[in-house]
Design an enzyme around this catalytic site. Structure first.
Site, short mmCIF file in Angstrom:
data_model
loop_
_atom_site.label_atom_id
_atom_site.label_comp_id
_atom_site.label_asym_id
_atom_site.label_seq_id
_atom_site.Cartn_x
_atom_site.Cartn_y
_atom_site.Cartn_z
N SER A 143 0.88 -1.07 0.05
CA SER A 143 0.01 -0.19 0.12
C SER A 143 0.91 1.27 0.01
O SER A 143 2.17 1.09 0.29
CB SER A 143 -0.88 -0.15 1.32
OG SER A 143 -1.41 1.24 1.62
N TYR A 156 -2.47 -1.35 10.10
CA TYR A 156 -2.36 -1.24 8.70
C TYR A 156 -0.91 -1.13 8.18
O TYR A 156 -0.53 -1.94 7.39
CB TYR A 156 -3.30 -0.41 8.06
CG TYR A 156 -3.48 -0.85 6.55
CD1 TYR A 156 -4.23 -1.88 6.04
CD2 TYR A 156 -3.17 0.33 5.61
CE1 TYR A 156 -4.53 -1.94 4.91
CE2 TYR A 156 -3.40 0.14 4.24
CZ TYR A 156 -4.03 -0.78 3.78
OH TYR A 156 -4.15 -1.10 2.49
N1 NAD Z 1 -8.35 0.21 -2.35
C1 NAD Z 1 -7.48 0.95 -1.79
O1 NAD Z 1 -7.38 2.17 -1.76
C2 NAD Z 1 -6.12 0.42 -1.45
C3 NAD Z 1 -4.82 1.05 -1.33
C4 NAD Z 1 -3.85 0.43 -1.15
C5 NAD Z 1 -3.52 -1.06 -0.72
N2 NAD Z 1 -4.71 -1.58 -1.00
C6 NAD Z 1 -4.76 -3.27 -1.02
O2 NAD Z 1 -5.21 -3.93 -2.16
C7 NAD Z 1 -5.73 -5.05 -1.90
C8 NAD Z 1 -7.02 -5.31 -2.27
O3 NAD Z 1 -8.02 -4.51 -1.44
P1 NAD Z 1 -9.18 -3.50 -2.38
O4 NAD Z 1 -9.19 -1.98 -2.17
O5 NAD Z 1 -9.62 -4.03 -3.64
O6 NAD Z 1 -10.37 -3.83 -1.28
P2 NAD Z 1 -11.81 -4.80 -1.32
O7 NAD Z 1 -12.39 -5.11 0.03
O8 NAD Z 1 -12.61 -4.21 -2.56
O9 NAD Z 1 -11.14 -6.21 -1.54
C9 NAD Z 1 -10.81 -7.13 -0.87
C10 NAD Z 1 -10.91 -8.59 -1.09
O10 NAD Z 1 -10.23 -9.28 -0.20
C11 NAD Z 1 -11.03 -10.23 0.32
N3 NAD Z 1 -10.68 -10.67 1.70
C12 NAD Z 1 -10.47 -10.17 2.67
N4 NAD Z 1 -9.97 -10.92 3.91
C13 NAD Z 1 -9.83 -11.97 3.46
C14 NAD Z 1 -9.31 -13.16 3.70
N5 NAD Z 1 -9.02 -13.33 5.06
N6 NAD Z 1 -8.93 -14.24 2.70
C15 NAD Z 1 -9.31 -14.11 1.45
N7 NAD Z 1 -9.85 -12.90 1.14
C16 NAD Z 1 -10.24 -11.78 1.70
C17 NAD Z 1 -12.60 -9.59 0.49
O11 NAD Z 1 -13.45 -10.46 0.69
C18 NAD Z 1 -12.56 -8.74 -0.78
O12 NAD Z 1 -13.18 -9.63 -1.75
C19 NAD Z 1 -5.56 -5.06 -0.40
O13 NAD Z 1 -4.69 -5.79 0.00
C20 NAD Z 1 -5.82 -3.58 0.14
O14 NAD Z 1 -4.80 -3.68 1.49
C21 NAD Z 1 -5.99 -1.10 -1.39
#
Ligand code: NAD
Length: 283
Positions: A143, A156
């Site tokens: 992230s 986080y």
């Molecule tokens: N959206 C942002 O702004 C952002 C920024 C930086 C990093 N990220 C990272 O990107 C990745 C994806 O996040 P996103 O933004 O698409 O969020 P999101 O919530 O839309 O998708 C995350 C997915 O991970 C699944 N998940 C959660 N816990 C889980 C587990 N224990 N086992 C398996 N699946 C699980 C959820 O069911 C969901 O489908 C994450 O690692 C997040 O930390 C997101």
């Protein structure tokens, strides 16, 4: 032709957001897919989407925090396709949104178990298969908060800085050993997904005291900070993988944070403290 064409790519957390769009982008580029998520309904919708794009897909419910389940999943995917080339350790949850003083232990345990151990589980489980493929790639999603720490996100930040350290150590090891596996760590800035809303829903589900202020903070994140469309983030990530970039920064906010912590290492906490005060005043 895309470099991922014909490759077997594993995507965790593929039932929503960046993971779903990664699966779709990889499908468009001709990859064969193994998708998983703890959310079976979200996963089913992703399977429909990638099938409509013509991809061959293996789907399985999976909690990345469950070490034995991740090991069994890796074995099942390798048996199904006969080879595994790429793993996108993407599944993750948002942090607890509380200060260190106010955070409970459960928030640290959940965030670190899913966001850091989930990545370690996926990497270790799939690595022997990636080496055996002769053309492997580990892609670990950290992230902006794996580069720049922020108040009220200590769980986080601990997990995402951990993903970065783990992944960079792995890269050095694989280079030293001469294994045919490339390694990328991904640092997205704000991407429009369900992550903040899901965190609030989880807190409610746990019977936590979700205040009007928590709700306002989530709204603010969704409206002002999580703005890049997830399909665009996925295109940047897959292009970075194809170009074998060791660090993939997604968005101007992630690039700015990267420069800020290099240029002003002593001063940036004052800036993030100011941001936190503004966020608090607005909610
Ligand atoms: N959206 C942002 O702004 C952002 C920024 C930086 C990093 N990220 C990272 O990107 C990745 C994806 O996040 P996103 O933004 O698409 O969020 P999101 O919530 O839309 O998708 C995350 C997915 O991970 C699944 N998940 C959660 N816990 C889980 C587990 N224990 N086992 C398996 N699946 C699980 C959820 O069911 C969901 O489908 C994450 O690692 C997040 O930390 C997101």
């Amino acid at each position: 032709m895309s470099k991922v064409s014909g490759k077997v790519a594993v995507v965790t957390g593929a039932g929503s957001g960046i993971g779903r769009q990664l699966a779709a982008e990889l499908a468009r580029r001709g990859a064969r897919l193994a998708v998983s998520d703890v959310d079976e309904a979200g996963l089913a919708a992703t399977v429909e989407e990638v099938k409509a794009l013509g991809a061959e897909v293996h789907a399985a419910p999976l909690d990345v925090a469950d070490r034995a389940a991740v090991l069994a999943h890796a074995a099942a995917v390798a048996t199904h396709f006969g080879v595994v080339h790429q793993v996108y350790n993407n599944a993750g949850v948002a942090g607890g949104g509380r200060s260190v003083l106010d955070s409970d232990w459960a928030a640290y345990e959940r965030t670190i178990t899913v966001d850091l151990f989930g990545v370690i589980h996926g990497t270790k489980a799939f690595l022997p298969h990636l080496i055996a493929s002769g053309d492997g790639h580990v892609v670990n999603v950290s992230s902006l908060n794996g580069i720049m720490a922020q108040p009220a996100l200590s769980d986080y930040c601990a997990a995402k800085f951990g993903v970065r350290g783990f992944t960079e150590a792995l890269r050095g090891e694989l280079l030293a050993a001469g294994h045919p596996v490339r390694v990328s760590v991904v640092h997205p800035g704000g991407v429009r997904t369900n992550i903040a809303t899901a965190a609030l829903a989880h807190a409610r589900g746990q019977g936590a005291d979700v205040t009007a202020r928590d709700e306002a903070r989530t709204r603010l994140y969704n409206e002002k900070l999580l703005t890049m469309p997830a399909d665009r983030a996925a295109r940047i990530i897959v292009a970075g993988v194809e170009a074998n970039r060791p660090r993939i920064l997604v968005g101007n906010d992630a690039r700015s944070a990267d420069l800020l912590v290099r240029w002003l290492p002593r001063w940036y906490p004052r800036l993030t403290a100011r941001l936190e005060r503004r966020l608090s005043a607005a909610t």
